[in-house]
Design a protein around this motif. Structure first.
Motif, PDB file in Angstrom:
ATOM      1  N   UNK A 397       0.828  -1.202   0.000  1.00  0.00           N
ATOM      2  CA  UNK A 397       0.000   0.000   0.000  1.00  0.00           C
ATOM      3  C   UNK A 397       0.866   1.257   0.000  1.00  0.00           C
ATOM      4  N   UNK A 398       1.948   1.225   0.769  1.00  0.00           N
ATOM      5  CA  UNK A 398       2.863   2.371   0.793  1.00  0.00           C
ATOM      6  C   UNK A 398       3.425   2.631  -0.603  1.00  0.00           C
ATOM      7  N   UNK A 399       3.730   1.563  -1.320  1.00  0.00           N
ATOM      8  CA  UNK A 399       4.302   1.709  -2.656  1.00  0.00           C
ATOM      9  C   UNK A 399       3.303   2.324  -3.638  1.00  0.00           C
ATOM     10  N   UNK A 400       2.105   1.767  -3.737  1.00  0.00           N
ATOM     11  CA  UNK A 400       1.128   2.264  -4.701  1.00  0.00           C
ATOM     12  C   UNK A 400       0.622   3.657  -4.333  1.00  0.00           C
ATOM     13  N   UNK A 401       0.784   4.039  -3.061  1.00  0.00           N
ATOM     14  CA  UNK A 401       0.354   5.375  -2.637  1.00  0.00           C
ATOM     15  C   UNK A 401       1.092   6.466  -3.414  1.00  0.00           C
ATOM     16  N   UNK A 402       2.291   6.155  -3.909  1.00  0.00           N
ATOM     17  CA  UNK A 402       3.072   7.155  -4.630  1.00  0.00           C
ATOM     18  C   UNK A 402       2.494   7.455  -6.013  1.00  0.00           C
ATOM     19  N   UNK A 403       1.809   6.463  -6.600  1.00  0.00           N
ATOM     20  CA  UNK A 403       1.096   6.713  -7.851  1.00  0.00           C
ATOM     21  C   UNK A 403      -0.141   7.550  -7.573  1.00  0.00           C
ATOM     22  N   UNK A 404      -0.898   7.165  -6.534  1.00  0.00           N
ATOM     23  CA  UNK A 404      -2.091   7.931  -6.181  1.00  0.00           C
ATOM     24  C   UNK A 404      -1.733   9.382  -5.846  1.00  0.00           C
ATOM     25  N   UNK A 405      -0.584   9.560  -5.215  1.00  0.00           N
ATOM     26  CA  UNK A 405      -0.161  10.910  -4.833  1.00  0.00           C
ATOM     27  C   UNK A 405       0.369  11.735  -5.993  1.00  0.00           C
TER      28      UNK A 405
END
Length: 440
Positions: A397-405
């Motif tokens: 989740x921490x990793x994919x959060x960077x795309x969402x951000x």
């Protein structure tokens, strides 16, 4: 006879042959002690790579103190580069857990910019120990041991090239196409461009885990790179409420700046490493680990964070890739803004993807693949608790959060995860060779 029995209850012989004082297990004091260090780093706006270094050295001395007193705890000297066993010459009885706790604070006091702020926590710790009827002589001797070890840790840290960073050639961003350039609103200059020169803890070198090359920059609308950039733009334009929350939850950006007219306001936040250090504290507490086991887990996580940042930063300033915000504003939509503020360093690979994946591999080895936990790290920043089924789920989740951000392309995330997994697996193998076993 009764007095002799009471004396024996206080004094035991440590594996080193020295008399030490035993009482209750002080595991409940570990989390607030580490968090006190975190709060000083938030105050100082310590950048993510440097934060991992500070955590590592603050815990290294404490780890060594425990190892010198407990035969079943492996000394860091067995698996840490250029680190030698620290001898503890104490002629008087001391409590090694008190010494370890105080050493965390003392090391932080000596190496953090605002380390003096930890003096208050040191006083609170000693006051509490006195209220719990620990003998004054034991407290003072434990502090003496902690201070002695902390000085040796600071001397060890002084040789890791950190002090040489400020003397290196100042980094100048390139204005050529495809390369990183400072981003709005603060246009902060590059953070730690020479971090690759820092001495690692367990990995062999900064370039040992060099990831796959990033997708090459191109303005061509049918190129693979343009598609990556448009993907960030497209995802950012149709975020769900859950995706927005996930991005904010893992923001962990100590450099956040908001502007209003001519006024800029900085918001202090926890670093990515600080977030995982607190998750580690929460997990060890939930598992009911003893002081010794919990401290070793905290120490190993800190070292893994430090090595992961060294590896990631090596690639960041090698590829020096442009951020999505810059590309999208130049070639897709001049008014587009990412949900999160873009951090002040090159894009590839994603730091959170690398360090989160590496640490999750370590924690999975130490505590199990299905260790569920509730993370309350962001509560102090007005975000609710979040539940996870495993460390790997949290890392994903921490990793994919960077795309969402809106601050990373997919290849930086996915290849960053691969890089972090390779680091984590290497660390686990090194620890196994050293005789370190799972704590659960």
């Amino acid at each position: 006879m009764k007095r002799l029995l009471l004396l024996f209850a206080w004094l035991v012989v440590s594996p080193s042959g020295k008399a030490e004082v035993a009482k209750q297990d002080l595991a409940q004091q570990l989390q607030p002690t580490v968090f006190a260090v975190t709060m000083v780093m938030i105050h100082d706006v310590v950048n993510p790579p440097a934060a991992s270094r500070f955590y590592t050295y603050c815990l290294l001395g404490a780890h060594e103190i425990v190892a010198r007193n407990q035969k079943n705890v492996v000394s860091p000297s067995v698996f840490v580069r250029a680190f030698e066993t620290i001898s503890i010459d104490s002629k008087q009885p001391y409590n090694y857990q008190i010494a370890a706790l105080y050493c965390i604070l003392e090391t932080g006091r000596l190496i953090l910019p605002s380390g003096y702020m930890l003096e208050e926590k040191q006083k609170k710790l000693t006051d509490q120990l006195r209220s719990e009827k620990y003998p004054e002589t034991v407290i003072l001797q434990s502090i003496d041991v902690a201070q002695s070890v902390a000085k040796k840790i600071v001397a060890y840290a002084a040789a890791d090239n950190y002090r040489k960073l400020s003397a290196r050639t100042r980094y100048r961003p390139s204005k050529a196409d495809g390369f990183w350039y400072p981003t709005p609103p603060a246009y902060i200059e590059a953070i730690e461009p020479h971090w690759r020169t820092i001495r690692p803890m367990m990995i062999d070198s900064s370039s040992q885990f060099k990831p796959k090359p990033p997708v090459a920059f191109s303005k061509d609308t049918i190129s693979a790179f343009y598609k990556l950039a448009y993907d960030v733009y497209s995802v950012g334009n149709k975020l769900t409420d859950e995706q927005r929350f996930i991005a904010s939850y893992w923001d962990c950006n100590p450099f956040a700046v908001n502007t209003s007219g001519h006024m800029s306001i900085g918001f202090k936040k926890i670093s990515p490493g600080g977030h995982w250090m607190n998750i580690t504290s929460l997990a060890t507490k939930k598992a009911g680990l003893s002081f010794d086991k919990a401290l070793v887990v905290e120490s190993l996580v800190a070292m893994t964070l430090m090595d992961s940042f060294i590896s990631c930063w090596d690639e960041k300033y090698r590829s020096n890739r442009i951020r999505p915000e810059t590309v999208i504003n130049r070639y897709i939509n001049v008014r587009w803004q990412p949900l999160l503020q873009t951090p002040p360093f090159p894009e590839y690979t994603s730091g959170h993807s690398v360090i989160s994946t590496a640490v999750s591999e370590l924690l999975t080895f130490l505590m199990g693949d299905n260790f569920a936990f509730t993370d309350n790290t962001e509560v102090i920043f007005d975000l609710p608790e979040r539940q996870f089924k495993s460390f790997r789920q949290a890392a994903g989740e921490a990793a994919i959060s960077r795309l969402y951000g809106g601050i990373h392309y997919r290849d930086a995330i996915e290849n960053g995860q691969a890089q972090g997994k390779a680091i984590g697996e290497f660390v686990v193998q090194q620890l196994k060779k050293a005789g370190i076993k799972p704590v659960l």
